[in-house]
Design a protein around this motif. Sequence first.
Motif, PDB file in Angstrom:
ATOM      1  N   LEU A   8     -14.872  38.824 -18.729  1.00 52.23           N
ATOM      2  CA  LEU A   8     -16.222  38.271 -18.782  1.00 52.23           C
ATOM      3  C   LEU A   8     -16.754  38.436 -20.203  1.00 52.23           C
ATOM      4  O   LEU A   8     -16.671  39.530 -20.777  1.00 52.23           O
ATOM      5  CB  LEU A   8     -17.122  39.006 -17.785  1.00 52.23           C
ATOM      6  CG  LEU A   8     -18.534  38.472 -17.612  1.00 52.23           C
ATOM      7  CD1 LEU A   8     -18.507  37.065 -17.027  1.00 52.23           C
ATOM      8  CD2 LEU A   8     -19.333  39.398 -16.723  1.00 52.23           C
ATOM      9  N   ARG A   9     -17.274  37.347 -20.774  1.00 55.99           N
ATOM     10  CA  ARG A   9     -17.749  37.393 -22.159  1.00 55.99           C
ATOM     11  C   ARG A   9     -19.073  36.671 -22.287  1.00 55.99           C
ATOM     12  O   ARG A   9     -19.301  35.646 -21.655  1.00 55.99           O
ATOM     13  CB  ARG A   9     -16.739  36.715 -23.090  1.00 55.99           C
ATOM     14  CG  ARG A   9     -15.380  37.380 -23.088  1.00 55.99           C
ATOM     15  CD  ARG A   9     -14.364  36.589 -23.843  1.00 55.99           C
ATOM     16  NE  ARG A   9     -14.694  36.566 -25.263  1.00 55.99           N
ATOM     17  CZ  ARG A   9     -13.895  36.045 -26.182  1.00 55.99           C
ATOM     18  NH1 ARG A   9     -12.756  35.496 -25.844  1.00 55.99           N
ATOM     19  NH2 ARG A   9     -14.244  36.064 -27.453  1.00 55.99           N
ATOM     20  N   LEU A  10     -19.927  37.213 -23.143  1.00 53.35           N
ATOM     21  CA  LEU A  10     -21.153  36.540 -23.536  1.00 53.35           C
ATOM     22  C   LEU A  10     -20.958  36.143 -24.990  1.00 53.35           C
ATOM     23  O   LEU A  10     -20.874  36.994 -25.872  1.00 53.35           O
ATOM     24  CB  LEU A  10     -22.368  37.462 -23.379  1.00 53.35           C
ATOM     25  CG  LEU A  10     -23.722  36.830 -23.680  1.00 53.35           C
ATOM     26  CD1 LEU A  10     -24.005  35.658 -22.725  1.00 53.35           C
ATOM     27  CD2 LEU A  10     -24.829  37.862 -23.586  1.00 53.35           C
ATOM     28  N   ILE A  11     -20.861  34.847 -25.237  1.00 50.43           N
ATOM     29  CA  ILE A  11     -20.493  34.342 -26.568  1.00 50.43           C
ATOM     30  C   ILE A  11     -21.728  33.772 -27.251  1.00 50.43           C
ATOM     31  O   ILE A  11     -22.429  32.927 -26.687  1.00 50.43           O
ATOM     32  CB  ILE A  11     -19.417  33.254 -26.435  1.00 50.43           C
ATOM     33  CG1 ILE A  11     -18.161  33.851 -25.793  1.00 50.43           C
ATOM     34  CG2 ILE A  11     -19.105  32.632 -27.779  1.00 50.43           C
ATOM     35  CD1 ILE A  11     -17.105  32.828 -25.466  1.00 50.43           C
ATOM     36  N   ASP A  12     -21.994  34.226 -28.483  1.00 46.79           N
ATOM     37  CA  ASP A  12     -23.078  33.637 -29.271  1.00 46.79           C
ATOM     38  C   ASP A  12     -22.539  32.934 -30.521  1.00 46.79           C
ATOM     39  O   ASP A  12     -23.269  32.244 -31.201  1.00 46.79           O
ATOM     40  CB  ASP A  12     -24.136  34.670 -29.643  1.00 46.79           C
ATOM     41  CG  ASP A  12     -23.605  35.794 -30.508  1.00 46.79           C
ATOM     42  OD1 ASP A  12     -22.387  35.867 -30.756  1.00 46.79           O
ATOM     43  OD2 ASP A  12     -24.420  36.631 -30.938  1.00 46.79           O
ATOM     44  N   PRO A  22     -26.692  31.888 -26.163  1.00 49.89           N
ATOM     45  CA  PRO A  22     -25.478  32.575 -25.696  1.00 49.89           C
ATOM     46  C   PRO A  22     -24.912  31.881 -24.450  1.00 49.89           C
ATOM     47  O   PRO A  22     -25.647  31.302 -23.652  1.00 49.89           O
ATOM     48  CB  PRO A  22     -25.953  33.983 -25.352  1.00 49.89           C
ATOM     49  CG  PRO A  22     -27.260  34.137 -26.038  1.00 49.89           C
ATOM     50  CD  PRO A  22     -27.856  32.771 -26.139  1.00 49.89           C
ATOM     51  N   VAL A  23     -23.588  31.949 -24.313  1.00 50.01           N
ATOM     52  CA  VAL A  23     -22.886  31.307 -23.211  1.00 50.01           C
ATOM     53  C   VAL A  23     -22.064  32.358 -22.471  1.00 50.01           C
ATOM     54  O   VAL A  23     -21.315  33.112 -23.097  1.00 50.01           O
ATOM     55  CB  VAL A  23     -21.949  30.191 -23.734  1.00 50.01           C
ATOM     56  CG1 VAL A  23     -21.142  29.583 -22.610  1.00 50.01           C
ATOM     57  CG2 VAL A  23     -22.758  29.130 -24.469  1.00 50.01           C
ATOM     58  N   LEU A  24     -22.198  32.408 -21.153  1.00 44.95           N
ATOM     59  CA  LEU A  24     -21.433  33.333 -20.332  1.00 44.95           C
ATOM     60  C   LEU A  24     -20.133  32.641 -19.908  1.00 44.95           C
ATOM     61  O   LEU A  24     -20.158  31.547 -19.347  1.00 44.95           O
ATOM     62  CB  LEU A  24     -22.240  33.739 -19.100  1.00 44.95           C
ATOM     63  CG  LEU A  24     -21.655  34.844 -18.243  1.00 44.95           C
ATOM     64  CD1 LEU A  24     -21.540  36.153 -19.032  1.00 44.95           C
ATOM     65  CD2 LEU A  24     -22.514  35.069 -17.012  1.00 44.95           C
ATOM     66  N   VAL A  25     -18.997  33.296 -20.199  1.00 41.40           N
ATOM     67  CA  VAL A  25     -17.681  32.753 -19.875  1.00 41.40           C
ATOM     68  C   VAL A  25     -16.962  33.758 -18.980  1.00 41.40           C
ATOM     69  O   VAL A  25     -16.903  34.944 -19.294  1.00 41.40           O
ATOM     70  CB  VAL A  25     -16.867  32.488 -21.160  1.00 41.40           C
ATOM     71  CG1 VAL A  25     -15.495  31.969 -20.824  1.00 41.40           C
ATOM     72  CG2 VAL A  25     -17.592  31.509 -22.060  1.00 41.40           C
ATOM     73  N   HIS A  26     -16.425  33.267 -17.873  1.00 38.97           N
ATOM     74  CA  HIS A  26     -15.751  34.111 -16.887  1.00 38.97           C
ATOM     75  C   HIS A  26     -14.245  34.156 -17.145  1.00 38.97           C
ATOM     76  O   HIS A  26     -13.686  33.233 -17.745  1.00 38.97           O
ATOM     77  CB  HIS A  26     -16.030  33.586 -15.481  1.00 38.97           C
ATOM     78  CG  HIS A  26     -17.473  33.673 -15.106  1.00 38.97           C
ATOM     79  ND1 HIS A  26     -18.012  34.766 -14.484  1.00 38.97           N
ATOM     80  CD2 HIS A  26     -18.505  32.811 -15.296  1.00 38.97           C
ATOM     81  CE1 HIS A  26     -19.299  34.579 -14.295  1.00 38.97           C
ATOM     82  NE2 HIS A  26     -19.627  33.395 -14.782  1.00 38.97           N
ATOM     83  N   PRO A  27     -13.573  35.206 -16.663  1.00 39.18           N
ATOM     84  CA  PRO A  27     -12.115  35.284 -16.827  1.00 39.18           C
ATOM     85  C   PRO A  27     -11.430  34.044 -16.243  1.00 39.18           C
ATOM     86  O   PRO A  27     -11.807  33.555 -15.174  1.00 39.18           O
ATOM     87  CB  PRO A  27     -11.733  36.534 -16.020  1.00 39.18           C
ATOM     88  CG  PRO A  27     -12.972  37.333 -15.931  1.00 39.18           C
ATOM     89  CD  PRO A  27     -14.107  36.355 -15.937  1.00 39.18           C
ATOM     90  N   GLY A  28     -10.460  33.519 -16.973  1.00 39.05           N
ATOM     91  CA  GLY A  28      -9.715  32.347 -16.539  1.00 39.05           C
ATOM     92  C   GLY A  28     -10.283  31.033 -17.016  1.00 39.05           C
ATOM     93  O   GLY A  28      -9.616  29.994 -16.919  1.00 39.05           O
ATOM     94  N   GLU A  29     -11.508  31.028 -17.543  1.00 43.06           N
ATOM     95  CA  GLU A  29     -12.083  29.791 -18.067  1.00 43.06           C
ATOM     96  C   GLU A  29     -11.557  29.532 -19.471  1.00 43.06           C
ATOM     97  O   GLU A  29     -11.205  30.451 -20.198  1.00 43.06           O
ATOM     98  CB  GLU A  29     -13.608  29.871 -18.048  1.00 43.06           C
ATOM     99  CG  GLU A  29     -14.146  29.951 -16.630  1.00 43.06           C
ATOM    100  CD  GLU A  29     -15.639  30.037 -16.532  1.00 43.06           C
ATOM    101  OE1 GLU A  29     -16.162  29.640 -15.477  1.00 43.06           O
ATOM    102  OE2 GLU A  29     -16.295  30.506 -17.479  1.00 43.06           O
TER     103      GLU A  29
END
Length: 56
Positions: A8-12, A22-29
């Motif tokens: 799980l990542r919050l990308i800025d 910021p964009v929330l990205v889940h595992p496997g995306e």
Amino acid sequence: MREQADRLRLIDRWHHLVLNQPVLVHPGETIWREDDHLLVQRLDGRVDAYPGAMNR
């Protein structure tokens, strides 16, 4: 260059692209950049685009 998130990542920012929000990205995306947008292919197959600006 596409990359699959391993956690799980919050990308800025993505490499030299600074996102407008910021964009929330889940595992496997899958994450990649096209022009001034970060694209995220979600687990259900849809692709979301998030605008940003290049920072060199």
